[in-house]
Design an enzyme around this catalytic site. Structure first.
Site, PDB file in Angstrom:
ATOM      1  N   GLU A   1      16.428  16.327  -6.253  1.00 36.67           N
ATOM      2  CA  GLU A   1      16.737  16.334  -7.683  1.00 36.67           C
ATOM      3  C   GLU A   1      16.452  14.957  -8.275  1.00 36.67           C
ATOM      4  OE1 GLU A   1      19.564  19.669  -8.866  1.00 36.67           O
ATOM      5  OE2 GLU A   1      20.800  17.964  -8.330  1.00 36.67           O
TER       6      GLU A   1
ATOM      7  N   GLY B   1      18.690  17.751 -16.557  1.00 36.29           N
ATOM      8  CA  GLY B   1      19.167  17.974 -17.920  1.00 36.29           C
ATOM      9  C   GLY B   1      18.214  17.505 -19.008  1.00 36.29           C
TER      10      GLY B   1
ATOM     11  N   SER C   1      15.929  20.548 -14.393  1.00 32.63           N
ATOM     12  CA  SER C   1      15.277  21.243 -15.505  1.00 32.63           C
ATOM     13  C   SER C   1      14.467  22.470 -15.066  1.00 32.63           C
ATOM     14  CB  SER C   1      14.421  20.270 -16.319  1.00 32.63           C
ATOM     15  OG  SER C   1      15.254  19.294 -16.919  1.00 32.63           O
TER      16      SER C   1
HETATM   17  P1  PGA Z   1      19.561  20.968 -14.821  1.00 26.83           P
HETATM   18  O1  PGA Z   1      20.600  20.446 -13.724  1.00 26.83           O
HETATM   19  O2  PGA Z   1      18.964  22.247 -14.321  1.00 26.83           O
HETATM   20  O3  PGA Z   1      20.385  21.169 -16.053  1.00 26.83           O
HETATM   21  O4  PGA Z   1      18.526  19.903 -14.980  1.00 26.83           O
HETATM   22  C1  PGA Z   1      20.314  20.562 -12.353  1.00 26.83           C
HETATM   23  C2  PGA Z   1      21.375  19.887 -11.533  1.00 26.83           C
HETATM   24  O5  PGA Z   1      21.938  18.874 -11.961  1.00 26.83           O
HETATM   25  O6  PGA Z   1      21.708  20.352 -10.429  1.00 26.83           O
END
Ligand code: PGA
Length: 251
Positions: free
Chosen positions: A166, A172, A213
Site C-alpha cells: 500500500e 485515499g 485507491s
Molecule cells: P483506499 O484505502 O482504498 O481508500 O485508498 C486503502 C487502505 O488504506 O487500505
C-alpha cells in the site's frame, strides 16, 4: 486463480451503518464462488457484523490487535478476543497506524507473530511514503518492512499470511499506481519472502495484495497481475452497490 478482496472500513461507519452494509453485502454476494471476501469493521461493530456474516461466505477481520494475550493493557485488544467475536483475519501495520499512532516495525513484528500464534491470518501492510519514493528508496523501504515483520517466523506459519503493498501517498487519493507497478512490487515482496523462508514453496504460499485507491474502474487491472493475489479496498468498500459490483465483476 481465486483472489482475495478485503474491505477496510477504517473509522468511517457507525454501528448501524456497519450492520446495514454487512447485511446488503451478504445478500448481494450470496453466490460468490472461489474468491475470498473479508470485511474489517471497527472494533465495536465486529460482533454484530460477525453475527450478520455467520453462515455466509464472507469472513470477518479486525483492523488492528495487540501482541499480548491478556493483562493490564488499557485500550488494547488481544487476538483471542477477536476470535471470540468471529474474526479470522487481522490487518497489521496499516500506514495509518504506523504514521498516526506511531507504530514501529518492532511493534508490527510482535503483532504478526502473536496473530499467527493465535491462528489468525495477518494482513501485513507495507508501503513507502512519497518522499522515500522520490529519493529512490521505495524497494529498500518495502523490503525492510517485510523483513523486519517476518524474520524468525516459522516457515509453516507463512502459509497463512497476506502482505499488502500500500503506497502511503496513494491511499485515499483516488489515484492508484499503475497495475504493472503493483506487479513489480509484488515480485520484490516475494523475493524477500523467498530469502527469508528459503524454501520457495513456503514463500509462494504468501499471498501479496495491492491496496491504495482501488475502485470499480481499476480492480480488474490489478487482479490481472499474476503476483497480485487480491486487493485491500478502503473508500470504495463503503457503499454496498459499488463494492458488491466490484466483486461480482470478477466472477
Ligand atoms: P483506499 O484505502 O482504498 O481508500 O485508498 C486503502 C487502505 O488504506 O487500505
Amino acid at each position: 486463480m481465486p483472489k482475495t478482496i478485503i474491505a477496510n472500513w477504517k473509522m468511517s461507519l457507525s454501528l448501524k451503518e456497519s450492520v446495514d452494509l454487512a447485511k446488503k453485502l451478504s445478500r448481494d454476494l450470496r453466490s460468490i464462488t472461489g474468491h475470498a471476501v473479508v470485511l474489517c469493521p471497527s472494533f465495536p461493530a465486529l460482533l454484530p457484523v460477525g453475527q450478520v456474516l455467520a453462515g455466509s461466505k464472507i469472513a470477518l477481520g479486525a483492523q488492528d490487535m495487540f501482541w499480548e494475550t491478556h493483562g493490564a493493557y488499557t485500550g488494547e485488544v488481544a487476538a483471542g478476543m477477536l476470535q471470540e467475536v468471529g474474526c479470522t483475519h487481522v490487518i497489521i501495520g496499516h500506514s495509518e497506524r504506523r504514521n498516526i499512532a506511531g507504530e514501529t516495525d518492532a511493534m508490527v513484528r510482535k503483532k504478526v507473530a502473536a496473530a499467527i500464534a493465535a491462528g489468525l491470518t495477518p494482513i501485513l501492510c507495507v508501503g513507502e511514503k512519497f518522499q522515500e519514493r522520490q529519493e529512490g528508496l521505495k524497494d529498500h523501504v518495502i523490503a525492510e518492512q517485510v523483513r523486519s515483520a517476518l524474520e524468525g517466523i516459522a516457515i509453516s506459519s507463512a502459509a497463512k499470511l497476506y502482505i499488502a503493498y500500500e503506497p502511503v501517498w496513494v491511499i485515499g487519493s483516488g489515484q492508484a499506481v499503475e497495475p504493472e507497478e503493483a506487479q513489480y512490487t509484488a515480485e520484490v515482496i516475494r523475493q524477500v519472502a523467498v530469502d527469508l523462508f528459503t524454501e520457495y514453496n513456503s514463500a509462494s504460499a504468501i499471498r501479496v495484495l495491492y491496496g491504495g485507491s482501488v475502485d470499480a474502474a481499476n480492480i480488474t487491472s490489478f487482479l490481472r497481475q499474476p503476483d497480485v493475489h487480491g486487493v485491500l479496498v478502503g473508500g470504495a468498500s463503503l457503499k454496498a452497490e459499488t463494492f458488491s459490483s466490484m466483486i461480482q465483476a470478477l466472477v
